[in-house]
Write an enzyme that holds these catalytic residues in place. Structure first.
Site, mmCIF file in Angstrom:
data_model
loop_
_atom_site.group_PDB
_atom_site.id
_atom_site.type_symbol
_atom_site.label_atom_id
_atom_site.label_comp_id
_atom_site.label_asym_id
_atom_site.label_seq_id
_atom_site.Cartn_x
_atom_site.Cartn_y
_atom_site.Cartn_z
ATOM 1 N N LYS A 70 -1.495 1.266 -14.398
ATOM 2 C CA LYS A 70 -0.050 1.069 -14.186
ATOM 3 C C LYS A 70 0.360 -0.408 -14.187
ATOM 4 O O LYS A 70 1.427 -0.754 -14.683
ATOM 5 C CB LYS A 70 0.401 1.750 -12.892
ATOM 6 C CG LYS A 70 0.382 3.283 -12.984
ATOM 7 C CD LYS A 70 0.949 3.933 -11.736
ATOM 8 C CE LYS A 70 0.800 5.445 -11.798
ATOM 9 N NZ LYS A 70 1.359 6.119 -10.619
ATOM 10 N N ASN A 91 4.863 3.596 -15.071
ATOM 11 C CA ASN A 91 4.192 4.885 -15.283
ATOM 12 C C ASN A 91 4.761 5.643 -16.480
ATOM 13 O O ASN A 91 4.273 6.716 -16.823
ATOM 14 C CB ASN A 91 4.253 5.751 -14.011
ATOM 15 C CG ASN A 91 5.620 6.367 -13.789
ATOM 16 O OD1 ASN A 91 6.618 5.909 -14.333
ATOM 17 N ND2 ASN A 91 5.674 7.407 -12.974
ATOM 18 N N ASP A 106 8.057 6.969 -10.260
ATOM 19 C CA ASP A 106 7.425 7.529 -9.051
ATOM 20 C C ASP A 106 8.401 7.561 -7.874
ATOM 21 O O ASP A 106 8.506 8.556 -7.160
ATOM 22 C CB ASP A 106 6.182 6.717 -8.657
ATOM 23 C CG ASP A 106 4.972 7.060 -9.528
ATOM 24 O OD1 ASP A 106 4.925 8.189 -10.063
ATOM 25 O OD2 ASP A 106 4.083 6.207 -9.665
ATOM 26 N N ALA A 133 0.106 1.224 1.982
ATOM 27 C CA ALA A 133 0.738 0.053 1.357
ATOM 28 C C ALA A 133 0.184 -0.136 -0.058
ATOM 29 O O ALA A 133 0.099 -1.253 -0.560
ATOM 30 C CB ALA A 133 0.510 -1.187 2.210
ATOM 31 N N GLY A 134 -0.197 0.965 -0.708
ATOM 32 C CA GLY A 134 -0.721 0.892 -2.066
ATOM 33 C C GLY A 134 0.383 1.007 -3.103
ATOM 34 O O GLY A 134 1.561 0.774 -2.810
ATOM 35 N N GLY A 135 -0.007 1.394 -4.317
ATOM 36 C CA GLY A 135 0.951 1.464 -5.420
ATOM 37 C C GLY A 135 2.076 2.458 -5.166
ATOM 38 O O GLY A 135 3.247 2.169 -5.445
ATOM 39 N N ILE A 217 2.695 12.722 0.061
ATOM 40 C CA ILE A 217 2.619 12.702 -1.402
ATOM 41 C C ILE A 217 1.274 13.233 -1.902
ATOM 42 O O ILE A 217 1.095 13.449 -3.089
ATOM 43 C CB ILE A 217 2.954 11.318 -1.998
ATOM 44 C CG1 ILE A 217 1.863 10.294 -1.741
ATOM 45 C CG2 ILE A 217 4.291 10.808 -1.483
ATOM 46 C CD1 ILE A 217 1.994 9.085 -2.665
ATOM 47 N N TYR A 219 -1.087 16.097 -2.820
ATOM 48 C CA TYR A 219 -0.733 17.477 -3.192
ATOM 49 C C TYR A 219 -1.941 18.389 -3.434
ATOM 50 O O TYR A 219 -1.793 19.514 -3.916
ATOM 51 C CB TYR A 219 0.218 17.487 -4.393
ATOM 52 C CG TYR A 219 -0.317 16.828 -5.632
ATOM 53 C CD1 TYR A 219 -1.124 17.520 -6.525
ATOM 54 C CD2 TYR A 219 -0.020 15.501 -5.895
ATOM 55 C CE1 TYR A 219 -1.612 16.912 -7.654
ATOM 56 C CE2 TYR A 219 -0.509 14.881 -7.028
ATOM 57 C CZ TYR A 219 -1.300 15.585 -7.900
ATOM 58 O OH TYR A 219 -1.795 14.970 -9.024
ATOM 59 N N GLY A 240 3.896 17.183 -1.721
ATOM 60 C CA GLY A 240 3.738 16.150 -2.747
ATOM 61 C C GLY A 240 3.825 16.642 -4.184
ATOM 62 O O GLY A 240 4.145 15.863 -5.083
HETATM 63 N N1 LIG Z 1 2.623 13.316 -5.513
HETATM 64 C C1 LIG Z 1 2.535 12.402 -6.464
HETATM 65 O O1 LIG Z 1 3.257 12.460 -7.487
HETATM 66 C C2 LIG Z 1 1.596 11.253 -6.296
HETATM 67 C C3 LIG Z 1 1.766 10.100 -7.091
HETATM 68 C C4 LIG Z 1 0.893 9.036 -6.915
HETATM 69 C C5 LIG Z 1 -0.139 9.131 -5.972
HETATM 70 N N2 LIG Z 1 -0.278 10.259 -5.233
HETATM 71 C C6 LIG Z 1 -1.331 10.336 -4.200
HETATM 72 O O2 LIG Z 1 -1.067 9.306 -3.249
HETATM 73 C C7 LIG Z 1 -2.255 8.756 -2.725
HETATM 74 C C8 LIG Z 1 -2.222 7.244 -2.805
HETATM 75 O O3 LIG Z 1 -2.078 6.809 -4.144
HETATM 76 P P1 LIG Z 1 -1.901 5.257 -4.514
HETATM 77 O O4 LIG Z 1 -1.851 5.194 -5.989
HETATM 78 O O5 LIG Z 1 -0.794 4.663 -3.722
HETATM 79 O O6 LIG Z 1 -3.302 4.664 -4.007
HETATM 80 P P2 LIG Z 1 -3.692 3.144 -3.623
HETATM 81 O O7 LIG Z 1 -2.815 2.169 -4.304
HETATM 82 O O8 LIG Z 1 -5.162 3.071 -3.809
HETATM 83 O O9 LIG Z 1 -3.381 3.075 -2.027
HETATM 84 C C9 LIG Z 1 -4.090 3.864 -1.122
HETATM 85 C C10 LIG Z 1 -3.529 3.659 0.297
HETATM 86 O O10 LIG Z 1 -4.210 4.584 1.164
HETATM 87 C C11 LIG Z 1 -4.808 3.865 2.241
HETATM 88 N N3 LIG Z 1 -6.048 4.556 2.623
HETATM 89 C C12 LIG Z 1 -6.983 5.071 1.791
HETATM 90 N N4 LIG Z 1 -7.957 5.660 2.520
HETATM 91 C C13 LIG Z 1 -7.620 5.501 3.830
HETATM 92 C C14 LIG Z 1 -8.214 5.893 5.057
HETATM 93 N N5 LIG Z 1 -9.381 6.558 5.103
HETATM 94 N N6 LIG Z 1 -7.592 5.580 6.211
HETATM 95 C C15 LIG Z 1 -6.409 4.919 6.197
HETATM 96 N N7 LIG Z 1 -5.794 4.514 5.060
HETATM 97 C C16 LIG Z 1 -6.394 4.815 3.885
HETATM 98 C C17 LIG Z 1 -5.048 2.472 1.695
HETATM 99 O O11 LIG Z 1 -5.185 1.562 2.756
HETATM 100 P P3 LIG Z 1 -5.893 0.105 2.529
HETATM 101 O O12 LIG Z 1 -4.838 -0.799 1.983
HETATM 102 O O13 LIG Z 1 -6.324 -0.263 3.903
HETATM 103 O O14 LIG Z 1 -7.037 0.318 1.590
HETATM 104 C C18 LIG Z 1 -3.761 2.262 0.867
HETATM 105 O O15 LIG Z 1 -2.680 1.930 1.699
HETATM 106 C C19 LIG Z 1 -3.377 9.437 -3.511
HETATM 107 O O16 LIG Z 1 -3.889 10.480 -2.716
HETATM 108 C C20 LIG Z 1 -2.699 10.009 -4.740
HETATM 109 O O17 LIG Z 1 -3.346 11.177 -5.208
HETATM 110 C C21 LIG Z 1 0.585 11.314 -5.365
#
Ligand SMILES: NC(=O)c1ccc[n+]([C@@H]2O[C@H](COP(=O)([O-])OP(=O)(O)OC[C@H]3O[C@@H](n4cnc5c(N)ncnc54)[C@H](OP(=O)(O)O)[C@@H]3O)[C@@H](O)[C@H]2O)c1
Length: 277
Positions: A70, A91, A106, A133-135, A217, A219, A240
């Site tokens: 992305k 995206n 998104d 605080a990720g993407g 989010i 799912y 989600g």
């Molecule tokens: N429904 C939808 O359309 C949709 C779209 C996109 C993503 N998603 C889902 O959303 C989730 C995140 O996606 P992303 O792209 O934002 O990922 P990302 O950029 O890798 O960010 C992941 C986030 O989760 C935190 N995290 C991961 N494991 C953790 C744990 N064990 N304890 C506490 N915090 C934890 C990370 O904290 P740190 O900063 O401390 O590492 C970070 O804030 C995924 O499960 C993905 O499948 C859903």
């Protein structure tokens, strides 16, 4: 049945075999009788920019972009819209008039899903607490603030990442160690906690006001432990899968010329193989 006029799009990811987008767009293509195809496009990061330009040369209308591309997609675009600019990630790519245009749907998909799931829901209703605080957190926080949310508070395992995000977005956004639930109109989980194979989110929802909305989010499963806990307390819960379905709509419209609808039939089809809980 494809003809020589078929419109082409797809999804770039690495890996991409887990993606539900081909199933989702395939369903819409069939439903609306579009002469078109949407295909999975596994592309390694070092080949990404070359592959995008090649797709444009091959006559593709555009493509979706998923992990880990992305940010690279943002860099390869000739033009990006304000949502992509705020998210610093793209995206959805549209190839138009010899240019690569990028957007980020998104955050829009998140808002559309909340409005769909909770009648009368608005981002203006009150403060929102975002876990992560990720993407995705970035795209959702930006969309909420742009839609008039009075305050967003980020709570993240790695606090420095939340602070960097708050600084990058600006506006009415804060960082906290403990989620300020008592003042929240909405709680959103954007971490992977609660996902199948991951530990559940350990958070007591007792502090949330009675009218609060809880969105996850994640799912897989569709009903995460967080959503189950929210429903058990009588709170509105937003799953989600709907965000995934809604974020796909602008791309489908741009590539195939039909505004697609998210309905129960689509939810059942795309979510059919996802465990309920
Ligand atoms: N429904 C939808 O359309 C949709 C779209 C996109 C993503 N998603 C889902 O959303 C989730 C995140 O996606 P992303 O792209 O934002 O990922 P990302 O950029 O890798 O960010 C992941 C986030 O989760 C935190 N995290 C991961 N494991 C953790 C744990 N064990 N304890 C506490 N915090 C934890 C990370 O904290 P740190 O900063 O401390 O590492 C970070 O804030 C995924 O499960 C993905 O499948 C859903």
């Amino acid at each position: 049945m494809l003809t020589g006029h078929a419109k082409l799009a797809g999804i770039l990811g690495f890996p991409v075999s887990h993606s539900r987008s081909p199933r989702l767009h395939g369903h819409w293509l069939q439903r609306y009788g579009v002469d078109g195809a949407y295909v999975p496009l596994p592309v390694a990061p070092e080949r990404f920019a070359t592959a995008v330009r090649a797709l444009a040369d091959l006559g593709f209308r555009g493509a979706n972009v998923t992990i880990p591309h992305k940010e690279a997609a943002f860099a390869v675009c000739d033009r990006v819209d304000p949502t992509a600019h705020r998210a610093a990630a793209v995206n959805t790519l549209v190839f138009r008039d010899g240019a690569i245009e990028g957007s980020n749907t998104d955050g829009w998909g998140f808002l559309a899903n909340c409005a769909d799931a909770v009648p009368g829901w608005t981002a203006k209703a009150g403060p929102v607490v975002i876990l992560g605080a990720g993407g995705s957190a970035r795209a959702i926080a930006a969309a909420l603030l742009d839609a008039g949310c009075p305050r967003v508070t980020l709570v993240n395992r790695t606090r420095a990442r939340a602070e960097a995000l708050a600084k990058a977005l600006g506006g009415s956004i804060a960082v906290a160690e403990v989620p300020p639930l008592a003042e929240a109109a909405m709680l959103v989980n954007t971490t992977s906690q609660g996902m199948q194979g991951q530990p559940a989110l350990a958070l007591d929802l007792a502090g949330l006001p009675r009218g609060a909305v809880v969105a996850d989010i994640v799912y897989v499963p569709r009903e995460t432990p967080l959503l189950a806990a929210a429903r058990a307390r009588g709170l509105a819960a937003v799953e989600g899968l709907g965000m995934l379905l809604h974020q796909a709509r602008p791309g489908f419209e741009a590539w195939f010329g039909v505004t697609p609808v998210v309905d129960q039939e689509l939810r059942d089809f795309v979510g059919g193989d996802i465990p309920a809980r």
